[in-house]
Design a protein around this motif. Structure first.
Motif, PDB file in Angstrom:
ATOM      1  N   ARG A 169       8.604 -62.948 107.512  1.00  0.00           N
ATOM      2  CA  ARG A 169       9.331 -61.787 107.772  1.00  0.00           C
ATOM      3  C   ARG A 169       8.980 -60.973 107.525  1.00  0.00           C
ATOM      4  N   GLU A 170       8.022 -60.520 107.214  1.00  0.00           N
ATOM      5  CA  GLU A 170       7.680 -59.329 105.879  1.00  0.00           C
ATOM      6  C   GLU A 170       7.693 -57.729 107.341  1.00  0.00           C
ATOM      7  N   LYS A 171       7.349 -58.765 108.559  1.00  0.00           N
ATOM      8  CA  LYS A 171       6.935 -57.153 109.523  1.00  0.00           C
ATOM      9  C   LYS A 171       8.044 -57.572 110.776  1.00  0.00           C
ATOM     10  N   PRO A 172       8.128 -57.121 112.095  1.00  0.00           N
ATOM     11  CA  PRO A 172       8.917 -57.484 113.071  1.00  0.00           C
ATOM     12  C   PRO A 172       7.282 -57.698 114.369  1.00  0.00           C
ATOM     13  N   VAL A 173       8.235 -58.944 115.070  1.00  0.00           N
ATOM     14  CA  VAL A 173       6.872 -59.686 115.056  1.00  0.00           C
ATOM     15  C   VAL A 173       6.979 -60.230 116.667  1.00  0.00           C
ATOM     16  N   HIS A 174       6.523 -59.343 117.636  1.00  0.00           N
ATOM     17  CA  HIS A 174       6.639 -59.895 119.349  1.00  0.00           C
ATOM     18  C   HIS A 174       6.128 -61.094 119.833  1.00  0.00           C
ATOM     19  N   ALA A 175       6.583 -62.199 120.300  1.00  0.00           N
ATOM     20  CA  ALA A 175       6.382 -63.465 120.981  1.00  0.00           C
ATOM     21  C   ALA A 175       5.915 -63.401 121.947  1.00  0.00           C
ATOM     22  N   GLU A 176       4.974 -63.908 122.510  1.00  0.00           N
ATOM     23  CA  GLU A 176       4.831 -64.757 124.251  1.00  0.00           C
ATOM     24  C   GLU A 176       4.208 -65.449 124.260  1.00  0.00           C
ATOM     25  N   LEU A 177       5.367 -66.423 125.342  1.00  0.00           N
ATOM     26  CA  LEU A 177       5.067 -67.667 125.331  1.00  0.00           C
ATOM     27  C   LEU A 177       4.922 -67.853 127.230  1.00  0.00           C
ATOM     28  N   SER A 178       3.500 -68.450 127.025  1.00  0.00           N
ATOM     29  CA  SER A 178       2.924 -68.747 129.071  1.00  0.00           C
ATOM     30  C   SER A 178       2.902 -69.774 129.260  1.00  0.00           C
ATOM     31  N   ILE A 179       3.206 -70.958 129.769  1.00  0.00           N
ATOM     32  CA  ILE A 179       2.914 -71.989 129.862  1.00  0.00           C
ATOM     33  C   ILE A 179       2.273 -71.789 131.313  1.00  0.00           C
ATOM     34  N   ASP A 180       1.553 -72.553 131.046  1.00  0.00           N
ATOM     35  CA  ASP A 180       0.408 -73.095 133.129  1.00  0.00           C
ATOM     36  C   ASP A 180       0.125 -71.595 133.433  1.00  0.00           C
ATOM     37  N   GLY A 181      -0.103 -70.820 132.305  1.00  0.00           N
ATOM     38  CA  GLY A 181      -0.692 -69.477 133.006  1.00  0.00           C
ATOM     39  C   GLY A 181       0.661 -68.514 133.240  1.00  0.00           C
ATOM     40  N   VAL A 182       2.277 -68.832 133.318  1.00  0.00           N
ATOM     41  CA  VAL A 182       3.114 -67.923 133.753  1.00  0.00           C
ATOM     42  C   VAL A 182       3.744 -67.611 132.180  1.00  0.00           C
ATOM     43  N   VAL A 183       3.774 -66.140 132.244  1.00  0.00           N
ATOM     44  CA  VAL A 183       4.760 -65.658 130.925  1.00  0.00           C
ATOM     45  C   VAL A 183       6.277 -66.297 131.131  1.00  0.00           C
ATOM     46  N   CYS A 184       6.475 -67.489 130.237  1.00  0.00           N
ATOM     47  CA  CYS A 184       8.162 -67.361 130.177  1.00  0.00           C
ATOM     48  C   CYS A 184       8.790 -66.713 129.486  1.00  0.00           C
ATOM     49  N   SER A 185       8.781 -66.305 128.881  1.00  0.00           N
ATOM     50  CA  SER A 185       9.533 -65.612 127.223  1.00  0.00           C
ATOM     51  C   SER A 185       9.163 -64.598 126.653  1.00  0.00           C
ATOM     52  N   THR A 186       9.471 -63.464 126.299  1.00  0.00           N
ATOM     53  CA  THR A 186       9.220 -62.753 125.092  1.00  0.00           C
ATOM     54  C   THR A 186      10.761 -62.164 124.137  1.00  0.00           C
ATOM     55  N   HIS A 187      10.469 -62.273 123.678  1.00  0.00           N
ATOM     56  CA  HIS A 187      10.976 -61.882 122.236  1.00  0.00           C
ATOM     57  C   HIS A 187      10.666 -61.255 120.897  1.00  0.00           C
ATOM     58  N   TYR A 188      11.207 -61.257 120.460  1.00  0.00           N
ATOM     59  CA  TYR A 188      11.159 -60.675 118.858  1.00  0.00           C
ATOM     60  C   TYR A 188      11.907 -61.247 117.625  1.00  0.00           C
ATOM     61  N   MET A 189      11.087 -61.682 116.829  1.00  0.00           N
ATOM     62  CA  MET A 189      11.813 -62.185 115.642  1.00  0.00           C
ATOM     63  C   MET A 189      11.522 -60.677 114.213  1.00  0.00           C
ATOM     64  N   LEU A 190      12.776 -60.241 114.782  1.00  0.00           N
ATOM     65  CA  LEU A 190      12.835 -58.528 113.125  1.00  0.00           C
ATOM     66  C   LEU A 190      12.758 -59.149 111.882  1.00  0.00           C
ATOM     67  N   ASP A 191      12.444 -58.362 110.649  1.00  0.00           N
ATOM     68  CA  ASP A 191      11.783 -58.593 109.525  1.00  0.00           C
ATOM     69  C   ASP A 191      12.978 -58.480 108.681  1.00  0.00           C
ATOM     70  N   LEU A 192      12.721 -59.450 107.501  1.00  0.00           N
ATOM     71  CA  LEU A 192      14.231 -60.359 106.863  1.00  0.00           C
ATOM     72  C   LEU A 192      14.503 -59.075 106.037  1.00  0.00           C
ATOM     73  N   LEU A 193      13.609 -57.909 105.457  1.00  0.00           N
ATOM     74  CA  LEU A 193      14.434 -56.824 104.852  1.00  0.00           C
ATOM     75  C   LEU A 193      15.322 -56.177 105.081  1.00  0.00           C
ATOM     76  N   ASP A 194      15.855 -55.522 106.778  1.00  0.00           N
ATOM     77  CA  ASP A 194      16.003 -54.645 107.408  1.00  0.00           C
ATOM     78  C   ASP A 194      17.774 -56.456 108.234  1.00  0.00           C
ATOM     79  N   PHE A 195      16.533 -57.494 108.297  1.00  0.00           N
ATOM     80  CA  PHE A 195      17.881 -58.081 108.480  1.00  0.00           C
ATOM     81  C   PHE A 195      17.726 -59.462 108.694  1.00  0.00           C
TER      82      PHE A 195
END
Length: 284
Positions: free
Chosen positions: A54-80
């Motif tokens: 967790r060195e940096k914040p990450v934006h995650a995008e999950l697509s299933i069968d061509g449809v975007v079903c979820s977007t979310h963030y994993m924040l960095d370890l230092l600040d969170f």
């Protein structure tokens, strides 16, 4: 093998709590990997990923069968430091307090000619893709979860029975259910870069289709094992067979009886009082 690793990231699929094995794993490049998993009709599943550092914040995008079903963030370890280093996504939100789970489902088939178009342009299904991007975080607010409306949904698909994909599975959203409204980090940000830090593609098909296609190897009970006999044992067996053939060849054969090969013996003629030769015709 059950998880796929790219750099410090790992991704895997669980089906109703059980980690799903992966087959035919291929790393396309240092940031992208592809594999196959066996889907199970009627079963719920979750797509999971973790980041060891967790060195940096990450934006995650999950697509299933061509449809975007979820977007979310994993924040960095230092600040969170108290935030989790692993995330599982098993549902799509439909409102601030309702969800629908991901479910592997059978594709419906029909002989209706109105669906002949699906032979050339079948619906997109059979792929779960998770992309992880570096994120530029603009704002973080601790607040009750707020659903973003307007997303596509995964509903049942119907294709013509002559389609090559008949017998396959696709993903649908299960029935809607209510959950308590959670307080979360509502993150505003954008993804950075021209390509994701990691891209995971899980292609899915029913187990039998993957086995028939050679993606899943046959079980040991289906594998024919040919035992190699020692050379000396094989030589002894062949020598015994040769000796038997030679013995059969050397055995004298009984001559066949010809048409005039009669049995004869000597007898006494009572009328003449002389000894005469008698021909036995009983075997003819």
């Amino acid at each position: 093998m059950s998880n796929v690793s790219i750099s410090t990231f790992n991704a895997w699929v669980t089906i109703e709590g059980q980690t799903c094995p992966v087959f035919a794993l291929k790393h396309i490049n240092r940031r992208s990997a592809m594999c196959w998993i066996p889907s199970q009709e009627g079963k719920k599943f979750s797509v999971n990923w973790s980041n060891s550092f967790r060195e940096k914040p990450v934006h995650a995008e999950l697509s299933i069968d061509g449809v975007v079903c979820s977007t979310h963030y994993m924040l960095d370890l230092l600040d969170f430091p108290d935030d989790p280093s692993a995330i599982g996504i098993s549902y799509a939100t439909t409102s601030d307090f309702t969800r629908r789970d991901f479910v592997f489902s059978a594709i419906q088939v029909t002989d209706d000619d109105a669906y002949l178009y699906t032979l050339d342009s079948p619906p997109t299904f059979g792929t779960i893709q998770l992309e992880l991007w570096e994120a530029d975080i603009q704002q973080i607010e601790r607040a009750p979860f707020q659903h973003r409306y307007g997303s596509d949904v995964l509903e049942g698909q119907t294709i013509h029975e002559m389609s090559k994909k008949a017998g396959s599975h696709h993903v649908t959203f299960g029935g809607e259910y209510v959950v308590p409204r959670a307080t979360v980090n509502m993150v505003t940000g954008i993804r950075k870069g021209d390509a994701p830090l990691a891209s995971f593609t899980f292609n899915y098909r029913p187990f039998d289709i993957l086995r028939a296609g050679g993606i899943i190897p046959p079980s040991p009970s289906q594998t024919i094992v040919v035992k190699s006999e020692p050379v000396d044992d094989r030589i002894r067996d062949l020598e015994a067979q040769i000796a038997l053939l030679r013995a059969q060849k050397a055995e004298p054969s009984r001559p066949s009886r010809q048409k005039n090969d009669f049995k004869t013996h000597w007898g006494h003629d009572s009328r003449s009082g002389k000894t005469v030769q008698v021909i036995d015709l009983t075997d003819l």
